[in-house]
Design an enzyme around this catalytic site. Structure first.
Site, PDB file in Angstrom:
ATOM      1  N   HIS A 153       0.835  -1.206   0.000  1.00  0.00           N
ATOM      2  CA  HIS A 153       0.000   0.000   0.000  1.00  0.00           C
ATOM      3  C   HIS A 153       0.866   1.251   0.000  1.00  0.00           C
ATOM      4  O   HIS A 153       2.073   1.170   0.231  1.00  0.00           O
ATOM      5  CB  HIS A 153      -0.945   0.014   1.217  1.00  0.00           C
ATOM      6  CG  HIS A 153      -0.251   0.068   2.538  1.00  0.00           C
ATOM      7  ND1 HIS A 153       0.119  -1.058   3.254  1.00  0.00           N
ATOM      8  CD2 HIS A 153       0.175   1.118   3.294  1.00  0.00           C
ATOM      9  CE1 HIS A 153       0.718  -0.700   4.381  1.00  0.00           C
ATOM     10  NE2 HIS A 153       0.769   0.615   4.436  1.00  0.00           N
ATOM     11  N   HIS A 200      -6.049  -2.124   3.602  1.00  0.00           N
ATOM     12  CA  HIS A 200      -5.959  -0.879   2.815  1.00  0.00           C
ATOM     13  C   HIS A 200      -5.060  -1.093   1.612  1.00  0.00           C
ATOM     14  O   HIS A 200      -4.067  -1.810   1.663  1.00  0.00           O
ATOM     15  CB  HIS A 200      -5.493   0.316   3.655  1.00  0.00           C
ATOM     16  CG  HIS A 200      -4.177   0.152   4.389  1.00  0.00           C
ATOM     17  ND1 HIS A 200      -3.563  -1.059   4.608  1.00  0.00           N
ATOM     18  CD2 HIS A 200      -3.370   1.068   4.951  1.00  0.00           C
ATOM     19  CE1 HIS A 200      -2.436  -0.863   5.274  1.00  0.00           C
ATOM     20  NE2 HIS A 200      -2.298   0.414   5.497  1.00  0.00           N
ATOM     21  N   HIS A 214       4.525   7.164   2.957  1.00  0.00           N
ATOM     22  CA  HIS A 214       5.342   5.951   2.841  1.00  0.00           C
ATOM     23  C   HIS A 214       4.810   4.970   1.808  1.00  0.00           C
ATOM     24  O   HIS A 214       3.655   5.035   1.399  1.00  0.00           O
ATOM     25  CB  HIS A 214       5.494   5.252   4.196  1.00  0.00           C
ATOM     26  CG  HIS A 214       4.230   4.660   4.774  1.00  0.00           C
ATOM     27  ND1 HIS A 214       3.451   5.300   5.688  1.00  0.00           N
ATOM     28  CD2 HIS A 214       3.627   3.468   4.564  1.00  0.00           C
ATOM     29  CE1 HIS A 214       2.423   4.537   6.025  1.00  0.00           C
ATOM     30  NE2 HIS A 214       2.502   3.406   5.350  1.00  0.00           N
ATOM     31  N   HIS A 246       0.149  -1.636  14.668  1.00  0.00           N
ATOM     32  CA  HIS A 246      -0.804  -0.568  14.361  1.00  0.00           C
ATOM     33  C   HIS A 246      -2.137  -0.905  15.027  1.00  0.00           C
ATOM     34  O   HIS A 246      -2.584  -2.067  14.971  1.00  0.00           O
ATOM     35  CB  HIS A 246      -1.086  -0.512  12.860  1.00  0.00           C
ATOM     36  CG  HIS A 246       0.007   0.061  12.025  1.00  0.00           C
ATOM     37  ND1 HIS A 246       0.627   1.259  12.289  1.00  0.00           N
ATOM     38  CD2 HIS A 246       0.570  -0.385  10.874  1.00  0.00           C
ATOM     39  CE1 HIS A 246       1.519   1.515  11.336  1.00  0.00           C
ATOM     40  NE2 HIS A 246       1.511   0.528  10.480  1.00  0.00           N
ATOM     41  N   TYR A 255       9.113   1.176  10.361  1.00  0.00           N
ATOM     42  CA  TYR A 255       9.267   2.288   9.409  1.00  0.00           C
ATOM     43  C   TYR A 255      10.727   2.679   9.301  1.00  0.00           C
ATOM     44  O   TYR A 255      11.431   2.770  10.306  1.00  0.00           O
ATOM     45  CB  TYR A 255       8.497   3.526   9.879  1.00  0.00           C
ATOM     46  CG  TYR A 255       7.011   3.476   9.698  1.00  0.00           C
ATOM     47  CD1 TYR A 255       6.436   3.479   8.425  1.00  0.00           C
ATOM     48  CD2 TYR A 255       6.168   3.465  10.796  1.00  0.00           C
ATOM     49  CE1 TYR A 255       5.060   3.462   8.270  1.00  0.00           C
ATOM     50  CE2 TYR A 255       4.792   3.450  10.649  1.00  0.00           C
ATOM     51  CZ  TYR A 255       4.244   3.447   9.381  1.00  0.00           C
ATOM     52  OH  TYR A 255       2.892   3.432   9.226  1.00  0.00           O
ATOM     53  N   GLU A 265       7.947   1.012   4.641  1.00  0.00           N
ATOM     54  CA  GLU A 265       7.407   0.231   5.755  1.00  0.00           C
ATOM     55  C   GLU A 265       7.477  -1.245   5.392  1.00  0.00           C
ATOM     56  O   GLU A 265       7.199  -1.608   4.249  1.00  0.00           O
ATOM     57  CB  GLU A 265       5.940   0.624   6.001  1.00  0.00           C
ATOM     58  CG  GLU A 265       5.243  -0.189   7.094  1.00  0.00           C
ATOM     59  CD  GLU A 265       3.768   0.155   7.283  1.00  0.00           C
ATOM     60  OE1 GLU A 265       3.139   0.659   6.317  1.00  0.00           O
ATOM     61  OE2 GLU A 265       3.246  -0.089   8.375  1.00  0.00           O
TER      62      GLU A 265
HETATM   63 FE    FE Z   1       1.418   1.690   6.151  1.00  0.00          FE
END
Ligand code: FE
Length: 307
Positions: A153, A200, A214, A246, A255, A265
């Site tokens: 993503h 996502h 990112h 997360h 990260y 990431e």
């Molecule tokens: Fe992310």
């Protein structure tokens, strides 16, 4: 047009880099992508579990950032249909012709309300994977570095998140898995969007238009995130946030920055979604917990280091 409006996934990202050789070496040896070709100042790379010719393009430039990103659609009919819908929304489109970049067919290009360049495409050379599609082994023996399965993503910044969310949902048929709002619920400061079954495919957080926050690569487990962090230290790569979870997407993460300052990431797991997935809401007062579940606060660079 059916599930995901005929848009299958985020298929490629083109990044601007300051030093092509240094960047190619980083993406091959630290991230562990495979170089599949070079042409006109660009290097083309793929992850080991991807069947298409490439998912990452590095382009030599004077400043870092996101040149474009693109979604792969099912077929030409979907491409033509979406092109019309994008124009009806009020975005100008143009056609990128066959052969503009290596191994790619034609694409429809447009600019998001947040200023980012996006393309839709369906043609790209299929080169397959080393494990193949006949009685395959689970992974190839000769990977290097982090060796993610795939591009996962992008997270972008923009000012008008309501309009860009409406564009993705109404025009491109995306669904919103999660959102971050002000405590009164009035303003949208984060928006997480998917097209088929990921947590996502892309996300936006409130910030300056046209910027990249990112690019994420998918690894399988929290153990792989930890191993990725080991590899970053072995290679002296600047790490921004060491392995954690997360709240948003429930994925595990580390990260870090590429040699041009583009944030990367390594992202693992996260839930899967279906067409009836409800939108999860985070209020801004819990944004620290939403993004870094254990630490419960943002690191200072997180909102500032953009390319
Ligand atoms: Fe992310």
């Amino acid at each position: 047009m059916g599930f995901g409006n005929g848009i299958m996934r985020i298929g490629r990202v083109e990044l601007r880099v300051l030093d092509l050789e240094k960047s190619a070496s980083y993406y091959k040896n630290v991230i562990g992508l495979e170089e599949v070709g070079r042409s006109q100042g660009r290097v083309y790379l793929k992850a080991w579990d991807e069947y298409d010719h490439h998912s990452l393009i590095l382009k030599q430039a004077d400043y870092a950032g996101l040149e474009h990103f693109a979604f792969k659609v099912k077929n030409e009919a979907v491409l033509n249909e979406l092109e019309k819908k994008i124009e009806q929304f009020g975005c100008d489109t143009s056609r990128i012709s066959y052969g503009t970049r290596m191994a790619e067919g034609q694409a429809v290009r447009f600019v998001l309300p947040t200023g980012h360049n996006v393309e839709l495409y369906y043609e790209i050379e299929r080169i397959g994977t080393k494990t193949g599609t006949l009685n395959p082994h689970p992974w190839p023996l000769d990977t290097r570095g982090i060796a993610p399965h795939r591009l996962d993503h992008v997270l972008l910044t923009g000012d008008d998140l309501k309009t860009v969310t409406r564009f993705f949902m109404e025009v491109l048929g995306f669904q919103q898995s999660e959102k971050i709002t002000t405590v009164d619920g009035e303003e949208l400061v984060g928006s997480f969007l998917f097209t088929t079954n990921k947590a996502h495919d892309l996300a936006f957080i409130k910030g300056p238009d046209s910027k990249l926050h990112h690019v994420a690569f998918y690894v399988e487990s929290v153990h792989d995130v930890f191993r990725a962090a080991d590899i970053l230290t072995m290679n002296n790569v600047p790490t921004e946030v060491t392995p954690t979870r997360h709240g948003i997407t429930r994925g595990q993460t580390v990260y870090f920055f590429d040699p041009s300052g583009n944030r990367n990431e390594a992202f693992a797991s996260g839930y899967i979604t279906y067409e009836d997935f409800p939108t999860i809401t985070w209020t801004e007062d819990k944004i620290g917990q939403g993004i870094f579940y254990h630490r419960r606060e943002l690191v200072e660079s997180f909102g500032k280091a953009l390319t």
